[in-house]
Design an enzyme around this catalytic site. Structure first.
Site, mmCIF file in Angstrom:
data_model
loop_
_atom_site.group_PDB
_atom_site.id
_atom_site.type_symbol
_atom_site.label_atom_id
_atom_site.label_comp_id
_atom_site.label_asym_id
_atom_site.label_seq_id
_atom_site.Cartn_x
_atom_site.Cartn_y
_atom_site.Cartn_z
ATOM 1 N N ARG A 1 0.821 -1.212 0.000
ATOM 2 C CA ARG A 1 0.000 0.000 0.000
ATOM 3 C C ARG A 1 0.853 1.259 0.000
ATOM 4 N NH1 ARG A 1 -4.516 2.952 3.544
ATOM 5 N NH2 ARG A 1 -5.772 3.522 1.743
ATOM 6 N N ASN B 1 -3.290 8.442 5.713
ATOM 7 C CA ASN B 1 -2.185 7.513 5.955
ATOM 8 C C ASN B 1 -2.508 6.451 6.988
ATOM 9 O OD1 ASN B 1 -2.077 8.478 8.494
ATOM 10 N ND2 ASN B 1 -0.027 9.271 8.399
ATOM 11 N N HIS C 1 -6.134 -5.858 -2.700
ATOM 12 C CA HIS C 1 -6.936 -6.013 -1.478
ATOM 13 C C HIS C 1 -7.177 -7.485 -1.141
ATOM 14 C CE1 HIS C 1 -8.644 -1.621 -1.610
ATOM 15 N NE2 HIS C 1 -7.359 -1.666 -1.363
ATOM 16 N N THR C 2 -6.465 -8.365 -1.772
ATOM 17 C CA THR C 2 -6.499 -9.788 -1.433
ATOM 18 C C THR C 2 -5.683 -10.066 -0.172
ATOM 19 O OG1 THR C 2 -5.933 -12.011 -2.208
ATOM 20 C CG2 THR C 2 -4.544 -10.263 -3.002
ATOM 21 N N HIS D 1 0.526 4.435 -2.592
ATOM 22 C CA HIS D 1 0.375 5.820 -2.160
ATOM 23 C C HIS D 1 1.539 6.684 -2.622
ATOM 24 C CE1 HIS D 1 -3.007 5.714 1.015
ATOM 25 N NE2 HIS D 1 -3.134 4.694 0.203
HETATM 26 C C1 HEM Z 1 -8.986 1.489 -6.222
HETATM 27 C C2 HEM Z 1 -8.993 2.340 -5.230
HETATM 28 C C3 HEM Z 1 -8.526 2.008 -3.842
HETATM 29 C C4 HEM Z 1 -9.150 2.402 -2.702
HETATM 30 C C5 HEM Z 1 -10.398 3.252 -2.610
HETATM 31 C C6 HEM Z 1 -8.392 1.862 -1.601
HETATM 32 C C7 HEM Z 1 -8.700 2.072 -0.274
HETATM 33 C C8 HEM Z 1 -8.133 1.401 0.776
HETATM 34 C C9 HEM Z 1 -8.544 1.524 2.152
HETATM 35 C C10 HEM Z 1 -9.631 2.447 2.665
HETATM 36 C C11 HEM Z 1 -7.791 0.672 2.881
HETATM 37 C C12 HEM Z 1 -7.880 0.413 4.373
HETATM 38 C C13 HEM Z 1 -7.058 1.383 5.151
HETATM 39 C C14 HEM Z 1 -7.248 1.204 6.631
HETATM 40 O O1 HEM Z 1 -8.333 1.391 7.127
HETATM 41 O O2 HEM Z 1 -6.290 0.839 7.316
HETATM 42 C C15 HEM Z 1 -6.895 0.002 1.970
HETATM 43 C C16 HEM Z 1 -5.967 -0.929 2.329
HETATM 44 C C17 HEM Z 1 -5.050 -1.468 1.457
HETATM 45 N N1 HEM Z 1 -4.885 -1.139 0.133
HETATM 46 FE FE1 HEM Z 1 -6.146 -0.064 -0.990
HETATM 47 N N2 HEM Z 1 -7.335 1.144 -2.081
HETATM 48 C C18 HEM Z 1 -7.376 1.203 -3.450
HETATM 49 C C19 HEM Z 1 -6.469 0.648 -4.306
HETATM 50 C C20 HEM Z 1 -5.335 -0.031 -3.905
HETATM 51 C C21 HEM Z 1 -4.242 -0.398 -4.773
HETATM 52 C C22 HEM Z 1 -4.159 -0.054 -6.262
HETATM 53 C C23 HEM Z 1 -3.329 -1.053 -4.008
HETATM 54 C C24 HEM Z 1 -2.009 -1.630 -4.384
HETATM 55 C C25 HEM Z 1 -1.643 -1.959 -5.607
HETATM 56 C C26 HEM Z 1 -3.877 -1.124 -2.674
HETATM 57 C C27 HEM Z 1 -3.322 -1.791 -1.621
HETATM 58 C C28 HEM Z 1 -3.848 -1.869 -0.356
HETATM 59 C C29 HEM Z 1 -3.333 -2.754 0.676
HETATM 60 C C30 HEM Z 1 -2.233 -3.792 0.515
HETATM 61 C C31 HEM Z 1 -4.067 -2.482 1.833
HETATM 62 C C32 HEM Z 1 -3.886 -3.109 3.213
HETATM 63 C C33 HEM Z 1 -2.943 -2.244 4.020
HETATM 64 C C34 HEM Z 1 -2.535 -2.854 5.358
HETATM 65 O O3 HEM Z 1 -3.019 -3.921 5.724
HETATM 66 O O4 HEM Z 1 -1.683 -2.247 6.032
HETATM 67 N N3 HEM Z 1 -5.078 -0.475 -2.647
HETATM 68 N N4 HEM Z 1 -7.117 0.475 0.697
HETATM 69 C C1 LIG Z 2 2.774 5.999 9.965
HETATM 70 C C2 LIG Z 2 2.337 7.417 10.116
HETATM 71 O O1 LIG Z 2 3.000 8.297 9.637
HETATM 72 N N1 LIG Z 2 1.216 7.637 10.785
HETATM 73 C C3 LIG Z 2 0.644 8.971 11.002
HETATM 74 C C4 LIG Z 2 -0.655 9.125 10.243
HETATM 75 O O2 LIG Z 2 -1.296 10.331 10.510
HETATM 76 C C5 LIG Z 2 -1.625 10.539 11.854
HETATM 77 C C6 LIG Z 2 -2.358 11.863 11.947
HETATM 78 O O3 LIG Z 2 -3.235 12.036 10.887
HETATM 79 C C7 LIG Z 2 -0.349 10.508 12.699
HETATM 80 O O4 LIG Z 2 -0.681 10.647 14.061
HETATM 81 C C8 LIG Z 2 0.400 9.196 12.478
HETATM 82 O O5 LIG Z 2 1.633 9.198 13.158
#
Ligand code: HEM
Ligand SMILES: CC(=O)N[C@H]1CO[C@H](CO)[C@@H](O)[C@@H]1O
Ligand SMILES: *[C@@H]1O[C@H](CO)[C@@H](O)[C@H](O)[C@H]1NC(C)=O
Length: 323
Positions: free
Chosen positions: A58, A89, A191-192, A62
């Protein structure tokens, strides 16, 4: 004669802008073992915690969406005004940052490699490695990006897609970076693996604009499961697996889930709800090879966004600080 010269010129310009100066063997002379050095460091980190994989993947996404793939997302600022300080973030789990920092340390520990490999390229390699480590496809990565010198909280605005977005908006956002509908669907397959905080989708469970208050595109059994894991008054720190079926495997089950109304975000489920994208979701659900080929193609294109070369960037000594 004239049109031909023009054509040649045009193709030269196009070649330059689409491929910048990326090469598969960019570090062949300066740091020939860079890929195996990074792989070992990532592997070690992954053995300590699984979160390494989703967090790194992710982080890469970003980074590329904001100011291009230039490791700007890694920069810290004294007054909390860098990209990483943007509220978006939340899931940029510290483990993603830590993975790059550890791999960079391992690279710089080798005399001939010291200060030769950019943080942006290390993030690209680490991302490839975590995908392979979780069972996804292995692929060759293009290298040669420099690190950017700018990172601002404000630049994140409107760059990172929102989980409430529907197809049109997602497609438009990806299109600004030259990514197609197929790229969008393939990349969403990321998101797998990984986790989401309940707040990112709780609207679908409790406050949806419908009589039942539940998003009708959600499978009812899945909605009940989600309500169980994410009560209305939930601890904001709780995060759940996005792919409940095979949460730690990079596979095509994400698409099978969408077919059953088990996409976690609106931005996931919309890929199946929409007629225009449904057949591609079906193809990826049915044929994992087709998914993997499309994913590798798309993530390679993602890695070409806003690449910095020449005097546009530098090779950072410390990935969190501009030189
Ligand atoms: C298509 C639009 C996308 C949206 C709206 C989106 C949104 C999000 C959101 C809301 C989360 C959860 C964040 C949280 O609550 O901690 C997430 C997690 C994640 N996203 Fe996406 N995402 C998108 C596309 C992608 C793409 C293109 C990738 C990578 C190629 C990606 C990789 C990931 C991964 C790996 C996580 C899990 C992160 C973790 O477990 O630390 N996403 N995404
Ligand atoms: C990993 C990281 O940088 N986390 C920051 C995300 O943003 C919040 C505030 O929006 C910070 O408190 C975290 O340290
Ligand atoms: C799956 O997709 C690959 C790549 O496009 C193709 O070569 C293969 O024939 C497909 N398999 C099936 C069973 O359709």
């Amino acid at each position: 004669m004239f049109p031909r010269t023009l054509l040649l010129l045009l193709s030269l310009i196009l070649f330059k802008t689409t491929h910048a100066q990326l090469h598969l063997d960019y570090y062949r002379n300066s740091c020939p073992d860079v890929e195996s050095i990074v792989r070992s460091a990532v592997q070690e980190k992954f053995q300590q915690t699984f979160v390494t994989a989703p967090a790194t993947l992710r982080l890469f996404f970003h980074d590329c969406l904001v100011r291009g793939c230039d490791a700007s997302v890694l920069l810290a600022s004294r007054n909390n005004r860098a990209e990483k300080d943007n509220p978006e973030n939340l899931s940029l789990a510290g483990d993603g940052f830590d993975t790059v920092i550890k791999a960079k340390a391992a690279v710089d520990n080798v005399q001939e490699c010291r200060n030769k490999v950019s943080c942006a390229d290390i993030l690209v390699m680490a991302t490839r490695d975590v995908i392979a480590l979780t069972g996804g496809p292995s692929y060759a990565v293009e290298l040669g990006r420099l690190d950017g010198r700018v990172s601002t909280k404000a630049s994140v605005r409107h760059q990172i897609p929102h989980p409430d977005f529907k197809l049109e908006k997602l497609e438009a956002m990806f299109a600004t970076h030259g990514l197609t509908l197929v790229d969008l669907i393939a990349l969403s397959g990321a998101h797998t693996i990984g986790f989401s905080h309940c707040s990112r989708f709780s609207k679908r469970l409790y406050n949806f604009k419908s009589k039942t208050r539940i998003d009708p595109t959600l499978n009812p059994a899945y909605a009940r499961e989600l309500r169980g894991m994410c009560p209305e008054e939930v601890d904001s720190r709780i995060a759940i697996s996005m792919d409940q079926t095979t949460p730690q495997t990079f596979d095509n089950v994400y698409y099978k889930n969408l077919e059953r109304g088990r996409g976690l975000f609106t931005s996931d489920q919309t890929l199946f709800t929409h007629k225009r994208s449904r057949d591609i979701v079906r193809l990826f659900a049915f044929n994992s090879t087709a998914f993997e080929i499309a994913f590798v193609d798309a993530i390679t294109k993602l890695g070409r966004i806003g690449v910095k070369t020449g005097n546009q960037g530098e090779i950072r000594g410390d990935c969190t600080i501009v030189n």
